[in-house]
Design a protein around this motif. Sequence first.
Motif, PDB file in Angstrom:
ATOM      1  N   SER A  33       0.861  -1.175   0.000  1.00 29.08           N
ATOM      2  CA  SER A  33       0.000   0.000   0.000  1.00 29.08           C
ATOM      3  C   SER A  33       0.894   1.220   0.000  1.00 29.08           C
ATOM      4  N   SER A  34       0.608   2.194  -0.820  1.00 29.42           N
ATOM      5  CA  SER A  34       1.398   3.411  -0.853  1.00 29.42           C
ATOM      6  C   SER A  34       1.019   4.308   0.312  1.00 29.42           C
ATOM      7  N   ARG A  35      -0.027   3.969   0.950  1.00 27.72           N
ATOM      8  CA  ARG A  35      -0.485   4.778   2.066  1.00 27.72           C
ATOM      9  C   ARG A  35      -0.065   4.117   3.363  1.00 27.72           C
ATOM     10  N   ARG A  36       0.436   4.912   4.288  1.00 28.56           N
ATOM     11  CA  ARG A  36       0.870   4.368   5.567  1.00 28.56           C
ATOM     12  C   ARG A  36       0.116   5.037   6.673  1.00 28.56           C
ATOM     13  N   PRO A  37       0.001   4.311   7.730  1.00 33.41           N
ATOM     14  CA  PRO A  37      -0.656   4.934   8.876  1.00 33.41           C
ATOM     15  C   PRO A  37       0.240   6.020   9.467  1.00 33.41           C
ATOM     16  N   GLU A  38      -0.338   6.956  10.169  1.00 30.41           N
ATOM     17  CA  GLU A  38       0.373   8.084  10.760  1.00 30.41           C
ATOM     18  C   GLU A  38       1.416   7.626  11.768  1.00 30.41           C
ATOM     19  N   SER A  39       1.157   6.593  12.529  1.00 34.14           N
ATOM     20  CA  SER A  39       2.112   6.133  13.537  1.00 34.14           C
ATOM     21  C   SER A  39       3.371   5.595  12.883  1.00 34.14           C
ATOM     22  N   THR A  40       3.231   4.948  11.757  1.00 33.22           N
ATOM     23  CA  THR A  40       4.395   4.443  11.038  1.00 33.22           C
ATOM     24  C   THR A  40       5.218   5.599  10.501  1.00 33.22           C
ATOM     25  N   SER A  41       4.557   6.630  10.016  1.00 37.74           N
ATOM     26  CA  SER A  41       5.239   7.785   9.460  1.00 37.74           C
ATOM     27  C   SER A  41       6.027   8.515  10.546  1.00 37.74           C
ATOM     28  N   SER A  42       5.451   8.710  11.705  1.00 40.60           N
ATOM     29  CA  SER A  42       6.177   9.398  12.784  1.00 40.60           C
ATOM     30  C   SER A  42       7.295   8.503  13.323  1.00 40.60           C
ATOM     31  N   GLY A  43       7.091   7.172  13.303  1.00 43.67           N
ATOM     32  CA  GLY A  43       8.159   6.249  13.734  1.00 43.67           C
ATOM     33  C   GLY A  43       9.319   6.279  12.766  1.00 43.67           C
ATOM     34  N   SER A  44       9.003   6.363  11.486  1.00 45.49           N
ATOM     35  CA  SER A  44      10.052   6.444  10.479  1.00 45.49           C
ATOM     36  C   SER A  44      10.851   7.727  10.649  1.00 45.49           C
ATOM     37  N   PHE A  45      10.159   8.817  10.931  1.00 45.06           N
ATOM     38  CA  PHE A  45      10.856  10.075  11.146  1.00 45.06           C
ATOM     39  C   PHE A  45      11.773   9.988  12.370  1.00 45.06           C
ATOM     40  N   ALA A  46      11.288   9.371  13.421  1.00 44.22           N
ATOM     41  CA  ALA A  46      12.110   9.212  14.633  1.00 44.22           C
ATOM     42  C   ALA A  46      13.323   8.343  14.332  1.00 44.22           C
ATOM     43  N   ASN A  47      13.108   7.275  13.564  1.00 48.80           N
ATOM     44  CA  ASN A  47      14.241   6.415  13.179  1.00 48.80           C
ATOM     45  C   ASN A  47      15.243   7.176  12.332  1.00 48.80           C
ATOM     46  N   LEU A  48      14.728   7.958  11.392  1.00 47.62           N
ATOM     47  CA  LEU A  48      15.622   8.761  10.560  1.00 47.62           C
ATOM     48  C   LEU A  48      16.402   9.764  11.387  1.00 47.62           C
ATOM     49  N   LYS A  49      15.721  10.359  12.355  1.00 48.11           N
ATOM     50  CA  LYS A  49      16.378  11.340  13.220  1.00 48.11           C
ATOM     51  C   LYS A  49      17.474  10.664  14.036  1.00 48.11           C
ATOM     52  N   LEU A  50      17.184   9.487  14.603  1.00 46.35           N
ATOM     53  CA  LEU A  50      18.189   8.747  15.375  1.00 46.35           C
ATOM     54  C   LEU A  50      19.361   8.347  14.485  1.00 46.35           C
ATOM     55  N   THR A  51      19.022   7.893  13.291  1.00 39.09           N
ATOM     56  CA  THR A  51      20.073   7.492  12.353  1.00 39.09           C
ATOM     57  C   THR A  51      20.935   8.690  11.984  1.00 39.09           C
ATOM     58  N   ALA A  52      20.307   9.825  11.742  1.00 28.74           N
ATOM     59  CA  ALA A  52      21.046  11.037  11.407  1.00 28.74           C
ATOM     60  C   ALA A  52      21.954  11.448  12.562  1.00 28.74           C
ATOM     61  N   GLU A  53      21.449  11.359  13.776  1.00 29.35           N
ATOM     62  CA  GLU A  53      22.261  11.706  14.951  1.00 29.35           C
ATOM     63  C   GLU A  53      23.454  10.765  15.079  1.00 29.35           C
ATOM     64  N   LYS A  54      23.207   9.472  14.841  1.00 33.04           N
ATOM     65  CA  LYS A  54      24.308   8.503  14.898  1.00 33.04           C
ATOM     66  C   LYS A  54      25.344   8.817  13.826  1.00 33.04           C
ATOM     67  N   LEU A  55      24.857   9.145  12.625  1.00 35.64           N
ATOM     68  CA  LEU A  55      25.776   9.470  11.540  1.00 35.64           C
ATOM     69  C   LEU A  55      26.575  10.732  11.851  1.00 35.64           C
ATOM     70  N   VAL A  56      25.950  11.718  12.466  1.00 34.69           N
ATOM     71  CA  VAL A  56      26.656  12.948  12.841  1.00 34.69           C
ATOM     72  C   VAL A  56      27.729  12.625  13.881  1.00 34.69           C
ATOM     73  N   LYS A  57      27.382  11.776  14.858  1.00 34.31           N
ATOM     74  CA  LYS A  57      28.359  11.385  15.884  1.00 34.31           C
ATOM     75  C   LYS A  57      29.507  10.610  15.248  1.00 34.31           C
ATOM     76  N   GLU A  58      29.175   9.690  14.353  1.00 32.44           N
ATOM     77  CA  GLU A  58      30.218   8.922  13.680  1.00 32.44           C
ATOM     78  C   GLU A  58      31.092   9.839  12.839  1.00 32.44           C
ATOM     79  N   GLN A  59      30.448  10.795  12.166  1.00 32.77           N
ATOM     80  CA  GLN A  59      31.203  11.730  11.342  1.00 32.77           C
ATOM     81  C   GLN A  59      32.143  12.554  12.215  1.00 32.77           C
ATOM     82  N   ALA A  60      31.668  12.995  13.367  1.00 37.74           N
ATOM     83  CA  ALA A  60      32.516  13.763  14.281  1.00 37.74           C
ATOM     84  C   ALA A  60      33.670  12.903  14.775  1.00 37.74           C
TER      85      ALA A  60
END
Length: 160
Positions: A33-60
Motif C-alpha cells: 500500500s502506498s499509504r501508511r498509517p500516521e504512527s508508522t510515518s512518525s516512527g520512520s521520522f524518529a528512526n531517521l532522526k536517530l540514524t542522522a544523529e548517529k551518523l553525525v556522531k560517527e562523522q565527528a
Amino acid sequence: MQKLGFPSMRSLDQFKSISKSASGGPPKTFAYSSRRPESTSSGSFANLKLTAEKLVKEQASVKTDLEMANTKLKKSMEHIRALEEKLQNAFNENAKFKVKRKEDEKLWKGLESKFSSTKTLCDQLTETLQLLAGQVQDGEWLSVILCSKPLKFCFRFQWY
C-alpha cells in the motif's frame, strides 16, 4: 539498509529473502500500500532522526580520528625531514672525512719517503763515522810507531 532505519527497505529485504527461500510452487504476490498509517510515518521520522544523529556522531568521531592521524602524519613527516637532514649531514661529513683521509695518505707517503731518505742518510753517516773511526785508529797506530823510533821530530797528534 534495514539497520539505517529505512522501513521500506526492510520490506524489500523481506521480499527478497522470501522469494529466494521459495522452492517451487506458485509465485507469491505481495501487495504494498502506498499509504501508511500516521504512527508508522512518525516512527520512520524518529528512526531517521536517530540514524542522522548517529551518523553525525560517527562523522565527528571520524573527523577527530582523521585530525589525529593528520597530526601524527605531520609529526612523522617532520621527523622524516629531520632524519633526512641528519643523513645528508652524515653523507657530507663522510665525504669530508674521505677527502681528509686522502690528504693524510699523501702526507703519510711523504713522511715515509722522508723517513726512508733520513734512514739512508743515517746509514751513510754511520758508515762514514765507522770509516773515520778506522782512520783515526790507523793514525794513532802510525803515531805510536813513528814516535817509538828515534827520529828527530816526533809528531804527536792531540785531539781536542
